[in-house]
Design a protein around this motif. Structure first.
Motif, PDB file in Angstrom:
ATOM      1  N   TYR A  51       0.812  -1.222   0.000  1.00  0.00           N
ATOM      2  CA  TYR A  51       0.000   0.000   0.000  1.00  0.00           C
ATOM      3  C   TYR A  51       0.848   1.276   0.000  1.00  0.00           C
ATOM      4  N   GLU A  52       2.100   1.149  -0.455  1.00  0.00           N
ATOM      5  CA  GLU A  52       3.045   2.270  -0.483  1.00  0.00           C
ATOM      6  C   GLU A  52       2.436   3.547  -1.074  1.00  0.00           C
ATOM      7  N   ILE A  53       1.637   3.366  -2.115  1.00  0.00           N
ATOM      8  CA  ILE A  53       1.017   4.505  -2.807  1.00  0.00           C
ATOM      9  C   ILE A  53       0.152   5.353  -1.858  1.00  0.00           C
ATOM     10  N   HIS A  54      -0.326   4.732  -0.768  1.00  0.00           N
ATOM     11  CA  HIS A  54      -1.197   5.439   0.184  1.00  0.00           C
ATOM     12  C   HIS A  54      -0.442   5.927   1.425  1.00  0.00           C
ATOM     13  N   ASN A  55       0.906   5.873   1.419  1.00  0.00           N
ATOM     14  CA  ASN A  55       1.620   6.087   2.691  1.00  0.00           C
ATOM     15  C   ASN A  55       1.555   7.500   3.258  1.00  0.00           C
ATOM     16  N   GLU A  56       1.071   8.454   2.460  1.00  0.00           N
ATOM     17  CA  GLU A  56       0.890   9.815   2.992  1.00  0.00           C
ATOM     18  C   GLU A  56      -0.534  10.039   3.494  1.00  0.00           C
ATOM     19  N   ARG A  57      -1.399   9.063   3.257  1.00  0.00           N
ATOM     20  CA  ARG A  57      -2.822   9.255   3.593  1.00  0.00           C
ATOM     21  C   ARG A  57      -3.034   9.093   5.095  1.00  0.00           C
ATOM     22  N   PRO A  58      -4.029   9.828   5.649  1.00  0.00           N
ATOM     23  CA  PRO A  58      -4.265   9.760   7.099  1.00  0.00           C
ATOM     24  C   PRO A  58      -4.671   8.367   7.587  1.00  0.00           C
ATOM     25  N   PHE A  59      -5.219   7.539   6.683  1.00  0.00           N
ATOM     26  CA  PHE A  59      -5.688   6.214   7.107  1.00  0.00           C
ATOM     27  C   PHE A  59      -4.622   5.131   6.943  1.00  0.00           C
ATOM     28  N   PHE A  60      -3.384   5.518   6.563  1.00  0.00           N
ATOM     29  CA  PHE A  60      -2.369   4.509   6.221  1.00  0.00           C
ATOM     30  C   PHE A  60      -2.059   3.555   7.389  1.00  0.00           C
ATOM     31  N   ALA A  61      -1.819   4.093   8.577  1.00  0.00           N
ATOM     32  CA  ALA A  61      -1.462   3.230   9.721  1.00  0.00           C
ATOM     33  C   ALA A  61      -2.598   2.265  10.044  1.00  0.00           C
ATOM     34  N   ASP A  62      -3.824   2.757  10.006  1.00  0.00           N
ATOM     35  CA  ASP A  62      -4.981   1.889  10.280  1.00  0.00           C
ATOM     36  C   ASP A  62      -5.117   0.811   9.200  1.00  0.00           C
ATOM     37  N   LEU A  63      -4.837   1.200   7.954  1.00  0.00           N
ATOM     38  CA  LEU A  63      -4.933   0.257   6.831  1.00  0.00           C
ATOM     39  C   LEU A  63      -3.925  -0.886   7.019  1.00  0.00           C
TER      40      LEU A  63
END
Ligand code: CMP
Length: 139
Positions: A51-63
């Motif tokens: 999920y590297e593409i989402h690593n700046e998103r606020p939900f990344f850690a939860d994902l």
């Protein structure tokens, strides 16, 4: 170029609830052929990379936490127009917006725990499939 292949995961929420069989039945009934499949659990490193593409998103850690909390089913599926047709079969990312009869409408509970993954392009389908399977595991 279209490869006629897409990549999917049945996510930990759907596995926990015993929906593997029902989801595979929907996939088969919709005309997809399973060309690779495994039951596995992602490590934290696997999920962060996938999920590297989402690593700046606020939900990344939860994902990452969600996707590593239990086993998943990973599979490569084949069908003409696979990426688009599979996205139609699973429905919108947010199950509240997913069409009636779609996999997410039937089995997902929220935008984060949304039961299944489907690749968003032929290019990503190839990358995601290769992330989980070696050439000799694809039939
Ligand atoms: P998927 O499209 O399979 O891959 C990215 C995942 O990130 C997505 O499914 C959801 O599980 C999650 N996701 C996307 N958007 C949100 C959001 N707004 N809030 C929480 N999780 C999200």
């Amino acid at each position: 170029m279209t490869t006629n292949r897409t990549f999917t995961m049945i996510k930990p929420d759907a596995v926990e609830k015993g929906h593997i069989g029902a989801i595979l039945e929907k996939i088969n009934s919709a005309g997809f052929k399973i060309v690779a499949m495994k039951f596995t659990q992602l490590s934290k490193g696997d999920a962060e990379k996938f999920y590297e593409i989402h690593n700046e998103r606020p939900f990344f850690a939860d994902l990452v936490q969600f996707m590593t909390r239990g086993p998943i089913v990973a599979a490569i599926l084949e069908k003409e127009n696979a990426v688009e047709d599979f996205r139609a079969l699973i429905g919108a990312t947010n199950p509240a917006e997913a069409a009636e009869g779609t996999i997410r409408k039937m089995f997902a509970t929220s935008i984060s725990e949304n039961a299944v993954h489907g690749s968003d392009s032929d290019e990503n389908a190839a990358i995601e499939g290769a992330f989980h399977f070696s050439g000799r595991e694809v039939y």
